[in-house]
Motif scaffolding. Structure first.
Motif, PDB file in Angstrom:
ATOM      1  N   ASN A  99     -31.885  55.323   8.575  1.00 37.75           N
ATOM      2  CA  ASN A  99     -33.260  55.301   9.081  1.00 37.75           C
ATOM      3  C   ASN A  99     -33.977  56.643   8.927  1.00 37.75           C
ATOM      4  O   ASN A  99     -35.196  56.694   8.802  1.00 37.75           O
ATOM      5  CB  ASN A  99     -33.269  54.935  10.571  1.00 37.75           C
ATOM      6  N   ASN A 122     -42.861  55.946   3.610  1.00 38.36           N
ATOM      7  CA  ASN A 122     -43.326  56.153   4.982  1.00 38.36           C
ATOM      8  C   ASN A 122     -42.626  55.266   6.001  1.00 38.36           C
ATOM      9  O   ASN A 122     -42.899  55.358   7.201  1.00 38.36           O
ATOM     10  CB  ASN A 122     -44.841  55.913   5.047  1.00 38.36           C
ATOM     11  N   GLU A 123     -41.737  54.392   5.534  1.00 46.13           N
ATOM     12  CA  GLU A 123     -41.056  53.495   6.466  1.00 46.13           C
ATOM     13  C   GLU A 123     -39.878  54.176   7.150  1.00 46.13           C
ATOM     14  O   GLU A 123     -39.414  53.717   8.197  1.00 46.13           O
ATOM     15  CB  GLU A 123     -40.581  52.246   5.730  1.00 46.13           C
ATOM     16  N   ARG A 124     -39.371  55.250   6.565  1.00 45.42           N
ATOM     17  CA  ARG A 124     -38.270  55.992   7.162  1.00 45.42           C
ATOM     18  C   ARG A 124     -38.726  57.405   7.486  1.00 45.42           C
ATOM     19  O   ARG A 124     -39.683  57.905   6.911  1.00 45.42           O
ATOM     20  CB  ARG A 124     -37.064  56.009   6.217  1.00 45.42           C
TER      21      ARG A 124
END
Length: 397
Positions: free
Chosen positions: A166, A195-197
Protein backbone atom coordinates in the motif's frame (compact mmCIF):
# COMPACT_ATOMS: atom_id res chain seq x y z
CA UNK A 1 -3.56 27.18 -3.64
CA UNK A 2 -5.16 23.97 -2.38
CA UNK A 3 -3.06 22.55 0.44
CA UNK A 4 -2.36 18.83 0.93
CA UNK A 5 -2.17 17.20 4.32
CA UNK A 6 1.20 15.56 5.00
CA UNK A 7 0.79 12.58 7.30
CA UNK A 8 3.32 12.05 10.08
CA UNK A 9 4.80 8.65 10.81
CA UNK A 10 6.72 8.83 14.08
CA UNK A 11 9.53 6.34 14.61
CA UNK A 12 10.87 7.64 17.93
CA UNK A 13 10.10 4.30 19.58
CA UNK A 14 11.94 2.26 16.94
CA UNK A 15 14.63 4.18 15.06
CA UNK A 16 14.89 6.79 17.82
CA UNK A 17 15.51 4.11 20.42
CA UNK A 18 18.32 2.56 18.35
CA UNK A 19 20.76 5.35 19.17
CA UNK A 20 23.23 4.61 22.01
CA UNK A 21 21.76 5.55 25.38
CA UNK A 22 18.15 5.71 24.16
CA UNK A 23 16.98 2.27 25.27
CA UNK A 24 13.47 2.31 26.72
CA UNK A 25 11.61 -0.06 29.02
CA UNK A 26 8.17 -1.44 28.23
CA UNK A 27 6.53 1.12 30.51
CA UNK A 28 8.50 3.97 28.99
CA UNK A 29 7.63 2.95 25.44
CA UNK A 30 3.96 2.69 26.36
CA UNK A 31 4.16 6.09 28.01
CA UNK A 32 5.62 7.72 24.91
CA UNK A 33 3.20 5.96 22.62
CA UNK A 34 0.50 7.87 24.52
CA UNK A 35 2.51 11.10 24.56
CA UNK A 36 3.20 10.97 20.84
CA UNK A 37 -0.45 10.06 20.22
CA UNK A 38 -1.44 13.24 22.07
CA UNK A 39 0.52 15.28 19.54
CA UNK A 40 -1.81 13.97 16.84
CA UNK A 41 0.51 12.05 14.51
CA UNK A 42 -0.99 9.58 12.04
CA UNK A 43 1.31 6.56 12.49
CA UNK A 44 3.52 5.40 15.35
CA UNK A 45 6.14 2.72 14.75
CA UNK A 46 6.29 0.96 18.10
CA UNK A 47 9.13 -1.44 17.47
CA UNK A 48 10.57 -4.58 15.91
CA UNK A 49 8.90 -7.55 17.69
CA UNK A 50 11.36 -10.19 16.46
CA UNK A 51 14.39 -8.34 17.84
CA UNK A 52 13.52 -8.34 21.55
CA UNK A 53 10.84 -9.18 24.10
CA UNK A 54 10.26 -5.55 25.03
CA UNK A 55 9.18 -4.57 21.52
CA UNK A 56 7.08 -7.73 21.25
CA UNK A 57 5.15 -6.89 24.44
CA UNK A 58 4.77 -3.21 23.57
CA UNK A 59 3.29 -4.02 20.15
CA UNK A 60 1.05 -6.69 21.66
CA UNK A 61 -0.34 -4.37 24.35
CA UNK A 62 -0.89 -1.45 21.97
CA UNK A 63 -2.67 -3.64 19.43
CA UNK A 64 -5.56 -4.04 21.91
CA UNK A 65 -6.19 -0.28 21.93
CA UNK A 66 -8.83 0.95 19.51
CA UNK A 67 -8.58 4.74 19.82
CA UNK A 68 -5.05 5.38 18.62
CA UNK A 69 -2.94 6.32 15.59
CA UNK A 70 -2.06 3.53 13.17
CA UNK A 71 0.31 1.13 14.91
CA UNK A 72 3.28 0.22 12.71
CA UNK A 73 5.31 -2.95 13.23
CA UNK A 74 8.79 -3.30 11.74
CA UNK A 75 9.71 -6.61 10.09
CA UNK A 76 12.03 -8.30 7.66
CA UNK A 77 10.24 -10.07 4.76
CA UNK A 78 10.86 -13.50 6.30
CA UNK A 79 8.53 -16.15 7.63
CA UNK A 80 10.02 -15.94 11.12
CA UNK A 81 9.64 -12.14 11.39
CA UNK A 82 6.17 -11.97 9.88
CA UNK A 83 4.93 -14.90 11.96
CA UNK A 84 6.28 -13.28 15.15
CA UNK A 85 4.68 -9.97 14.21
CA UNK A 86 1.39 -11.70 13.53
CA UNK A 87 1.47 -13.51 16.87
CA UNK A 88 2.07 -10.35 18.87
CA UNK A 89 -0.54 -8.26 17.05
CA UNK A 90 -3.76 -9.67 18.44
CA UNK A 91 -5.99 -7.12 16.72
CA UNK A 92 -4.70 -6.23 13.23
CA UNK A 93 -7.24 -3.48 12.68
CA UNK A 94 -5.51 -0.15 12.05
CA UNK A 95 -2.08 -1.82 11.98
CA UNK A 96 0.60 -1.46 9.31
CA UNK A 97 3.42 -3.93 8.70
CA UNK A 98 6.56 -2.30 7.35
CA UNK A 99 8.83 -4.71 5.48
CA UNK A 100 12.55 -3.89 5.32
CA UNK A 101 13.87 -4.49 1.79
CA UNK A 102 17.36 -4.11 0.29
CA UNK A 103 17.28 -2.07 -2.93
CA UNK A 104 20.74 -0.62 -3.63
CA UNK A 105 23.40 -2.71 -5.40
CA UNK A 106 25.64 -2.10 -2.38
CA UNK A 107 23.14 -3.67 0.01
CA UNK A 108 22.03 -6.40 -2.35
CA UNK A 109 25.56 -7.53 -3.25
CA UNK A 110 27.63 -6.68 -0.18
CA UNK A 111 25.16 -7.02 2.67
CA UNK A 112 22.74 -9.66 1.45
CA UNK A 113 25.12 -11.33 -1.04
CA UNK A 114 22.40 -12.14 -3.55
CA UNK A 115 21.02 -10.74 -6.83
CA UNK A 116 18.33 -8.26 -7.86
CA UNK A 117 16.16 -11.20 -8.85
CA UNK A 118 16.52 -12.53 -5.31
CA UNK A 119 15.53 -9.13 -3.92
CA UNK A 120 12.43 -9.07 -6.12
CA UNK A 121 11.52 -12.63 -5.08
CA UNK A 122 11.96 -11.68 -1.42
CA UNK A 123 9.66 -8.69 -1.91
CA UNK A 124 6.96 -10.86 -3.46
CA UNK A 125 7.22 -13.54 -0.78
CA UNK A 126 7.19 -10.94 1.99
CA UNK A 127 4.01 -9.34 0.68
CA UNK A 128 2.35 -12.75 0.23
CA UNK A 129 3.24 -13.85 3.75
CA UNK A 130 2.05 -10.55 5.22
CA UNK A 131 -1.32 -11.01 3.52
CA UNK A 132 -1.49 -14.66 4.53
CA UNK A 133 -0.99 -13.74 8.18
CA UNK A 134 -3.70 -11.10 8.19
CA UNK A 135 -1.93 -7.81 7.47
CA UNK A 136 -3.91 -5.68 5.04
CA UNK A 137 -1.79 -2.52 5.27
CA UNK A 138 1.75 -3.22 4.01
CA UNK A 139 4.52 -0.70 3.48
CA UNK A 140 7.80 -1.41 1.72
CA UNK A 141 10.76 0.14 3.51
CA UNK A 142 13.29 0.54 0.71
CA UNK A 143 16.55 0.52 2.62
CA UNK A 144 19.35 2.62 1.07
CA UNK A 145 16.96 3.81 -1.64
CA UNK A 146 18.93 7.06 -1.99
CA UNK A 147 21.83 5.03 -3.45
CA UNK A 148 19.69 2.65 -5.51
CA UNK A 149 19.44 2.70 -9.31
CA UNK A 150 16.13 3.41 -11.00
CA UNK A 151 16.30 -0.12 -12.40
CA UNK A 152 16.38 -1.60 -8.89
CA UNK A 153 13.69 0.73 -7.56
CA UNK A 154 11.38 -0.04 -10.47
CA UNK A 155 11.78 -3.82 -10.19
CA UNK A 156 11.16 -3.99 -6.45
CA UNK A 157 8.42 -1.36 -6.27
CA UNK A 158 6.43 -2.88 -9.12
CA UNK A 159 6.75 -6.37 -7.61
CA UNK A 160 5.52 -5.06 -4.25
CA UNK A 161 2.59 -3.17 -5.73
CA UNK A 162 1.53 -6.18 -7.76
CA UNK A 163 1.39 -8.25 -4.58
CA UNK A 164 -0.50 -5.85 -2.34
CA UNK A 165 1.86 -3.18 -0.98
CA UNK A 166 0.00 0.00 0.00
CA UNK A 167 2.88 2.36 0.78
CA UNK A 168 6.38 2.80 -0.66
CA UNK A 169 9.01 4.20 1.71
CA UNK A 170 12.02 5.97 0.21
CA UNK A 171 14.71 5.57 2.88
CA UNK A 172 17.84 7.70 2.92
CA UNK A 173 19.43 5.17 5.23
CA UNK A 174 22.93 6.66 5.41
CA UNK A 175 21.91 10.32 5.15
CA UNK A 176 23.62 10.95 1.82
CA UNK A 177 20.68 12.48 -0.10
CA UNK A 178 20.42 16.13 -1.09
CA UNK A 179 17.24 18.13 -1.72
CA UNK A 180 17.68 17.90 -5.52
CA UNK A 181 18.20 14.12 -5.48
CA UNK A 182 15.19 13.72 -3.17
CA UNK A 183 13.02 15.73 -5.53
CA UNK A 184 14.07 13.52 -8.45
CA UNK A 185 13.56 10.28 -6.50
CA UNK A 186 10.15 11.12 -5.06
CA UNK A 187 8.84 12.20 -8.46
CA UNK A 188 10.19 9.01 -10.01
CA UNK A 189 8.60 6.79 -7.36
CA UNK A 190 5.32 8.66 -7.76
CA UNK A 191 5.41 7.93 -11.48
CA UNK A 192 5.65 4.21 -10.65
CA UNK A 193 2.96 4.02 -7.96
CA UNK A 194 0.44 6.59 -9.17
CA UNK A 195 -1.94 8.33 -6.77
CA UNK A 196 -3.72 5.26 -5.42
CA UNK A 197 -0.80 4.30 -3.18
CA UNK A 198 1.17 6.42 -0.76
CA UNK A 199 4.77 7.54 -0.95
CA UNK A 200 6.63 7.95 2.35
CA UNK A 201 10.13 9.27 3.11
CA UNK A 202 12.63 8.47 5.85
CA UNK A 203 15.71 10.68 6.15
CA UNK A 204 18.85 10.55 8.28
CA UNK A 205 20.79 13.64 9.27
CA UNK A 206 24.41 12.63 8.63
CA UNK A 207 25.01 15.67 6.40
CA UNK A 208 22.66 17.90 8.39
CA UNK A 209 20.10 17.77 5.56
CA UNK A 210 17.28 15.68 7.04
CA UNK A 211 14.94 18.67 7.48
CA UNK A 212 15.85 20.18 4.10
CA UNK A 213 15.33 16.82 2.42
CA UNK A 214 11.95 16.41 4.11
CA UNK A 215 10.91 19.83 2.79
CA UNK A 216 12.06 18.83 -0.70
CA UNK A 217 10.02 15.63 -0.43
CA UNK A 218 6.93 17.63 0.51
CA UNK A 219 7.36 19.90 -2.49
CA UNK A 220 7.84 16.84 -4.71
CA UNK A 221 4.51 15.38 -3.59
CA UNK A 222 5.27 12.90 -0.79
CA UNK A 223 2.29 11.75 1.31
CA UNK A 224 3.99 10.70 4.55
CA UNK A 225 7.09 11.85 6.42
CA UNK A 226 8.87 9.63 8.92
CA UNK A 227 10.15 11.65 11.88
CA UNK A 228 11.33 11.38 15.46
CA UNK A 229 11.03 13.72 18.43
CA UNK A 230 14.20 15.80 18.75
CA UNK A 231 15.44 14.05 15.60
CA UNK A 232 16.85 11.17 17.69
CA UNK A 233 17.89 7.99 15.95
CA UNK A 234 20.71 5.98 14.42
CA UNK A 235 24.03 7.91 14.20
CA UNK A 236 23.08 11.57 13.60
CA UNK A 237 19.37 10.88 13.86
CA UNK A 238 16.33 11.51 11.70
CA UNK A 239 14.09 14.32 10.53
CA UNK A 240 13.04 16.18 13.69
CA UNK A 241 9.27 16.36 14.02
CA UNK A 242 9.37 19.75 15.74
CA UNK A 243 11.46 21.32 12.96
CA UNK A 244 9.58 20.08 9.89
CA UNK A 245 6.29 20.84 11.68
CA UNK A 246 7.35 24.44 12.27
CA UNK A 247 8.26 24.84 8.59
CA UNK A 248 4.87 23.60 7.44
CA UNK A 249 3.10 25.75 10.02
CA UNK A 250 4.64 28.99 8.81
CA UNK A 251 5.24 28.12 5.15
CA UNK A 252 2.12 26.12 4.28
CA UNK A 253 0.99 28.69 1.72
CA UNK A 254 4.36 28.56 -0.02
CA UNK A 255 4.65 24.78 -0.15
CA UNK A 256 0.96 23.96 -0.59
CA UNK A 257 0.95 21.50 2.31
CA UNK A 258 0.29 21.34 6.04
CA UNK A 259 0.76 18.99 9.00
CA UNK A 260 -2.24 18.54 11.29
CA UNK A 261 -0.81 18.08 14.79
CA UNK A 262 -1.10 19.63 18.23
CA UNK A 263 1.76 22.14 17.99
CA UNK A 264 1.17 23.36 21.53
CA UNK A 265 2.05 19.91 22.94
CA UNK A 266 5.12 19.38 20.79
CA UNK A 267 7.83 21.15 22.82
CA UNK A 268 6.50 19.81 26.12
CA UNK A 269 6.73 16.19 24.96
CA UNK A 270 10.19 16.83 23.46
CA UNK A 271 11.43 18.27 26.77
CA UNK A 272 10.06 15.30 28.70
CA UNK A 273 11.69 12.80 26.34
CA UNK A 274 15.00 14.65 26.50
CA UNK A 275 14.89 14.55 30.29
CA UNK A 276 13.92 10.87 30.48
CA UNK A 277 16.68 9.85 28.05
CA UNK A 278 19.19 12.36 29.42
CA UNK A 279 19.64 13.98 26.01
CA UNK A 280 21.36 17.39 26.24
CA UNK A 281 19.68 19.93 23.96
CA UNK A 282 21.78 22.48 22.12
CA UNK A 283 20.78 25.97 23.37
CA UNK A 284 20.27 27.22 19.81
CA UNK A 285 18.23 24.21 18.64
CA UNK A 286 15.11 25.38 16.77
CA UNK A 287 11.82 25.26 18.73
CA UNK A 288 13.18 23.43 21.80
CA UNK A 289 16.55 25.06 22.48
CA UNK A 290 16.96 27.15 25.64
CA UNK A 291 17.81 30.21 23.54
CA UNK A 292 15.28 29.61 20.75
CA UNK A 293 12.99 32.35 22.06
CA UNK A 294 15.44 34.33 24.19
CA UNK A 295 16.80 37.70 23.07
CA UNK A 296 19.90 39.46 24.42
CA UNK A 297 21.03 42.05 21.85
CA UNK A 298 19.88 45.57 22.72
CA UNK A 299 18.91 46.37 19.12
CA UNK A 300 16.71 43.28 19.00
CA UNK A 301 15.18 43.90 22.43
CA UNK A 302 14.36 47.45 21.39
CA UNK A 303 12.64 46.25 18.22
CA UNK A 304 10.71 43.44 19.94
CA UNK A 305 9.41 45.74 22.66
CA UNK A 306 8.01 48.00 19.95
CA UNK A 307 6.55 45.18 17.86
CA UNK A 308 7.48 41.52 18.30
CA UNK A 309 7.26 40.83 14.58
CA UNK A 310 10.29 43.09 14.02
CA UNK A 311 12.63 40.32 15.25
CA UNK A 312 10.28 37.38 15.74
CA UNK A 313 9.06 35.03 13.01
CA UNK A 314 8.45 31.82 14.91
CA UNK A 315 6.09 32.50 17.83
CA UNK A 316 6.98 30.73 21.12
CA UNK A 317 3.33 30.59 22.21
CA UNK A 318 2.52 28.41 19.20
CA UNK A 319 4.67 25.71 20.80
CA UNK A 320 3.71 26.26 24.42
CA UNK A 321 6.80 28.35 25.16
CA UNK A 322 7.41 31.97 26.18
CA UNK A 323 9.46 34.89 24.94
CA UNK A 324 12.24 35.86 27.35
CA UNK A 325 15.03 38.41 27.53
CA UNK A 326 18.63 37.89 28.59
CA UNK A 327 20.63 40.77 30.04
CA UNK A 328 24.25 40.77 28.82
CA UNK A 329 26.90 43.31 27.86
CA UNK A 330 25.12 43.51 24.49
CA UNK A 331 21.74 44.43 25.93
CA UNK A 332 22.12 48.18 26.45
CA UNK A 333 19.60 50.25 28.39
CA UNK A 334 16.36 49.25 26.66
CA UNK A 335 15.39 46.31 28.87
CA UNK A 336 16.26 48.18 32.08
CA UNK A 337 14.21 51.18 31.03
CA UNK A 338 11.24 48.99 30.07
CA UNK A 339 11.16 47.22 33.45
CA UNK A 340 11.48 50.48 35.38
CA UNK A 341 8.84 52.25 33.28
CA UNK A 342 6.39 49.38 33.77
CA UNK A 343 6.78 49.96 37.51
CA UNK A 344 6.10 53.70 37.28
CA UNK A 345 9.76 54.67 37.46
CA UNK A 346 11.00 57.19 34.88
CA UNK A 347 14.78 57.33 35.23
CA UNK A 348 16.88 60.04 33.65
CA UNK A 349 19.57 59.13 31.14
CA UNK A 350 22.24 59.57 33.81
CA UNK A 351 20.32 57.34 36.23
CA UNK A 352 19.97 54.67 33.53
CA UNK A 353 23.69 54.78 32.96
CA UNK A 354 24.42 54.28 36.66
CA UNK A 355 21.89 51.44 36.95
CA UNK A 356 23.38 49.77 33.88
CA UNK A 357 26.91 49.99 35.28
CA UNK A 358 25.82 48.47 38.59
CA UNK A 359 23.86 45.72 36.81
CA UNK A 360 26.94 44.81 34.78
CA UNK A 361 29.01 44.56 37.96
CA UNK A 362 26.46 42.17 39.47
CA UNK A 363 26.42 40.08 36.33
CA UNK A 364 30.16 39.61 36.35
CA UNK A 365 30.09 38.64 40.03
CA UNK A 366 27.10 36.29 40.12
CA UNK A 367 26.62 35.35 36.45
CA UNK A 368 22.92 36.15 36.65
CA UNK A 369 20.50 38.97 37.22
CA UNK A 370 16.71 38.94 37.55
CA UNK A 371 14.14 41.57 36.49
CA UNK A 372 13.56 42.59 40.12
CA UNK A 373 17.24 43.34 40.52
CA UNK A 374 16.90 46.47 38.38
CA UNK A 375 14.36 47.89 40.83
CA UNK A 376 16.59 46.90 43.73
CA UNK A 377 19.53 48.72 42.15
CA UNK A 378 17.37 51.79 41.59
CA UNK A 379 16.32 51.73 45.24
CA UNK A 380 19.89 51.43 46.47
CA UNK A 381 21.15 54.22 44.23
CA UNK A 382 18.23 56.63 44.48
CA UNK A 383 16.30 55.64 47.60
CA UNK A 384 12.94 54.62 46.15
CA UNK A 385 10.69 51.89 47.61
CA UNK A 386 10.78 48.72 45.52
CA UNK A 387 7.56 47.44 43.97
CA UNK A 388 6.64 44.15 42.28
CA UNK A 389 7.87 43.68 38.74
CA UNK A 390 6.34 41.86 35.80
CA UNK A 391 7.59 38.49 34.57
CA UNK A 392 10.03 39.11 31.74
CA UNK A 393 11.27 35.58 31.61
CA UNK A 394 14.81 34.49 32.45
CA UNK A 395 17.29 37.34 32.57
CA UNK A 396 20.91 36.26 32.83
CA UNK A 397 24.39 36.66 31.43
Amino acid sequence: MRKRKIEIYDTTLRDGEQAPGNSMSIDMKLKYFEQISSIGVDYIEAGYPTSNRCDYEVCRIISYERERPTLVVFSRPTLQDILTSSECIVNKENVQLQLLLSVSDLHIEKKRKYSLDDAVFETIEGCKLAREYGFTDISLGLEDASRASKKNLKAIIEAGIEHGANTIVFADTVGCATPKSVDDSVRYIRSLVGNERKVSCHFHDDLGLATANALSAIEAGVDILQTTLLGIGERCGNTALEQISAITKYKSENIGAYIDINFNRLAEVCFELGEDLNIPLSPNRPIVGKNAFTTAAGIHINGILKDRSVYEYVHPEDFGRKLSFCFTKHSGYTLIKKILNDNDVLPSENQLKLIYEEAMKRCYKSSSIEPGDFMEIYNELFGRIQVDVEDYGLVCI
